[in-house]
Motif scaffolding. Structure first.
Motif, mmCIF file in Angstrom:
data_model
loop_
_atom_site.group_PDB
_atom_site.id
_atom_site.type_symbol
_atom_site.label_atom_id
_atom_site.label_comp_id
_atom_site.label_asym_id
_atom_site.label_seq_id
_atom_site.Cartn_x
_atom_site.Cartn_y
_atom_site.Cartn_z
ATOM 1 N N UNK A 25 0.852 -1.185 0.000
ATOM 2 C CA UNK A 25 0.000 0.000 0.000
ATOM 3 C C UNK A 25 0.888 1.235 0.000
ATOM 4 N N UNK A 26 0.687 2.127 -0.956
ATOM 5 C CA UNK A 26 1.500 3.339 -0.973
ATOM 6 C C UNK A 26 1.091 4.250 0.184
ATOM 7 N N UNK A 27 2.002 5.114 0.580
ATOM 8 C CA UNK A 27 1.694 6.033 1.677
ATOM 9 C C UNK A 27 0.582 6.994 1.277
ATOM 10 N N UNK A 28 0.509 7.326 0.001
ATOM 11 C CA UNK A 28 -0.577 8.193 -0.458
ATOM 12 C C UNK A 28 -1.928 7.489 -0.334
ATOM 13 N N UNK A 29 -1.992 6.216 -0.748
ATOM 14 C CA UNK A 29 -3.233 5.451 -0.632
ATOM 15 C C UNK A 29 -3.612 5.263 0.833
ATOM 16 N N UNK A 30 -2.618 5.068 1.673
ATOM 17 C CA UNK A 30 -2.865 4.931 3.112
ATOM 18 C C UNK A 30 -3.481 6.209 3.662
ATOM 19 N N UNK A 31 -2.968 7.342 3.208
ATOM 20 C CA UNK A 31 -3.468 8.624 3.688
ATOM 21 C C UNK A 31 -4.868 8.952 3.203
ATOM 22 N N UNK A 85 0.768 11.284 8.151
ATOM 23 C CA UNK A 85 1.137 11.275 6.736
ATOM 24 C C UNK A 85 1.086 12.661 6.097
ATOM 25 N N UNK A 86 0.374 13.601 6.699
ATOM 26 C CA UNK A 86 0.261 14.937 6.107
ATOM 27 C C UNK A 86 1.607 15.651 6.036
ATOM 28 N N UNK A 87 2.517 15.328 6.954
ATOM 29 C CA UNK A 87 3.836 15.961 6.945
ATOM 30 C C UNK A 87 4.950 14.933 6.788
ATOM 31 N N UNK A 88 4.630 13.788 6.196
ATOM 32 C CA UNK A 88 5.641 12.764 5.942
ATOM 33 C C UNK A 88 6.171 12.976 4.521
ATOM 34 N N UNK A 89 7.404 13.440 4.416
ATOM 35 C CA UNK A 89 8.042 13.698 3.125
ATOM 36 C C UNK A 89 7.147 14.626 2.285
ATOM 37 N N UNK A 90 7.001 14.322 0.997
ATOM 38 C CA UNK A 90 6.171 15.144 0.123
ATOM 39 C C UNK A 90 5.292 14.232 -0.728
ATOM 40 N N UNK A 91 4.382 14.839 -1.474
ATOM 41 C CA UNK A 91 3.390 14.051 -2.205
ATOM 42 C C UNK A 91 4.046 13.152 -3.247
ATOM 43 N N UNK A 92 5.162 13.575 -3.829
ATOM 44 C CA UNK A 92 5.827 12.741 -4.839
ATOM 45 C C UNK A 92 6.347 11.451 -4.209
ATOM 46 N N UNK A 93 6.939 11.582 -3.022
ATOM 47 C CA UNK A 93 7.429 10.395 -2.312
ATOM 48 C C UNK A 93 6.266 9.517 -1.876
ATOM 49 N N UNK A 132 11.042 19.644 13.563
ATOM 50 C CA UNK A 132 11.967 19.716 12.433
ATOM 51 C C UNK A 132 12.721 21.038 12.512
ATOM 52 N N UNK A 133 13.887 21.068 11.896
ATOM 53 C CA UNK A 133 14.679 22.294 11.906
ATOM 54 C C UNK A 133 14.452 23.137 10.663
ATOM 55 N N UNK A 134 13.731 22.579 9.687
ATOM 56 C CA UNK A 134 13.441 23.333 8.469
ATOM 57 C C UNK A 134 11.937 23.286 8.205
ATOM 58 N N UNK A 135 11.520 22.692 7.093
ATOM 59 C CA UNK A 135 10.096 22.660 6.764
ATOM 60 C C UNK A 135 9.376 21.574 7.565
ATOM 61 N N UNK A 136 8.044 21.668 7.593
ATOM 62 C CA UNK A 136 7.235 20.723 8.389
ATOM 63 C C UNK A 136 7.358 19.297 7.889
ATOM 64 N N UNK A 137 7.656 19.129 6.569
ATOM 65 C CA UNK A 137 7.750 17.777 6.022
ATOM 66 C C UNK A 137 9.192 17.266 5.961
ATOM 67 N N UNK A 138 10.097 17.949 6.639
ATOM 68 C CA UNK A 138 11.497 17.538 6.666
ATOM 69 C C UNK A 138 11.669 16.328 7.587
ATOM 70 N N UNK A 139 12.862 15.701 7.504
ATOM 71 C CA UNK A 139 13.182 14.641 8.462
ATOM 72 C C UNK A 139 13.072 15.214 9.874
#
Length: 269
Positions: free
Chosen positions: A76-82, A98-106, A186-193
């Motif tokens: 199951x892709x993370x997008x489908x899970x979300x 999942x809203x801030x897990x990486x980005x939509x492409x990932x 996170x130290x940068x954007x919300x979807x950063x590591x």
């Protein structure tokens, strides 16, 4: 790039049969997001890659059992899970995470099984699934087995999986009466590591905590339940003083490590 064999099995059993317990250069993949990075960096050079995209569709689906528990296929892709209505009803904290897990492409490519098997301690879902008391079902030549997500991770980028063993499904028990949340710094954007990730799952009676599961990630070598902090919260009435005491217990209990996202002292604070 060094040439390699690409296999495309049509079933999970066939995929498992193509793995080699004695050869670390043979690797199965679902989305391949992390795999491609390691190959491009020259960290991993495969002799055989096994694509799991064409195996049985059930391993890319989400189902709800009669008791409210969830069965999530590892592909199951993370997008489908979300987007899953079943997950939104049964474990909404996964949707929030999942809203801030990486980005939509990932998220469109990465799979849940690969997310777990990669065992990067900065991943967002492992602490959440541990707090939900989830389990993974695996497939190997000797048969299948079930183990807690908490027992899957054995160290930094290390799991309890054998080289010829795959995650096939993730089982999330019914969460009736539980309230769960995940927050990351996170130290940068919300979807950063994350520099630090904390997942918490509680059952309460009014303002009194009956049961608590607290899991830290990103600041440690693997996702870790903080049992001393849990004990400090269990049976207590939630007040600012109690939460401060629990936070101090958590900071003292976790063996934190520094990295590019922050020092151990910063993460402890």
């Amino acid at each position: 790039m060094i040439p390699f064999e690409l296999a495309e099995p049509r079933s999970l059993a066939e995929a498992v049969g193509l793995l080699d317990a004695g050869d670390s250069s043979v690797r199965a993949f679902g989305g391949g997001t992390a795999l491609m990075l390691t190959m491009k960096a020259g960290v991993f050079q495969p002799t055989r890659l096994i694509s799991l995209r064409s195996i049985e569709p059930r391993y890319a689906s989400v189902e709800t059992a009669a008791d409210g528990s969830l069965r999530i296929g590892a592909l199951t892709t993370l997008a489908a899970l979300g987007r899953s209505a079943a997950v939104k009803t049964g474990a909404p904290v996964i949707i929030d995470t999942l809203r801030t897990l990486a980005n939509v492409r990932v998220r469109n490519v990465a799979t849940l099984g690969g997310h777990l098997a990669h065992a990067d301690p900065h991943m967002d879902l492992p602490p959440v699934l541990i707090a939900l008391d989830a389990q993974v079902v695996t497939a190997a030549p000797a048969g299948s087995r079930t183990l807690a997500v908490a027992d899957l991770f054995t160290g930094y980028y290390e799991t309890a999986l054998a080289r010829n063993e795959l995650i096939s499904e993730v089982m999330v028990p019914a969460q009736k009466g539980r309230c769960s949340a995940y927050i990351k710094l996170t130290t940068r954007t919300a979807d950063d590591w994350p520099t630090l990730g904390i997942a918490v799952s509680l059952t309460t009676d009014g303002e009194t905590v009956q049961d608590a599961r607290i899991v830290v990630s990103a600041a440690t070598e693997k996702p870790l339940r903080l049992q001393t902090a849990e004990a400090a919260l269990r049976g207590a009435t939630i007040t600012d003083a109690v939460l401060a005491r629990v936070g101090e217990a958590a900071a003292a209990e976790a063996e934190l490590v520094g990295d590019a996202h922050g020092s151990a002292a910063y993460k402890r604070e």
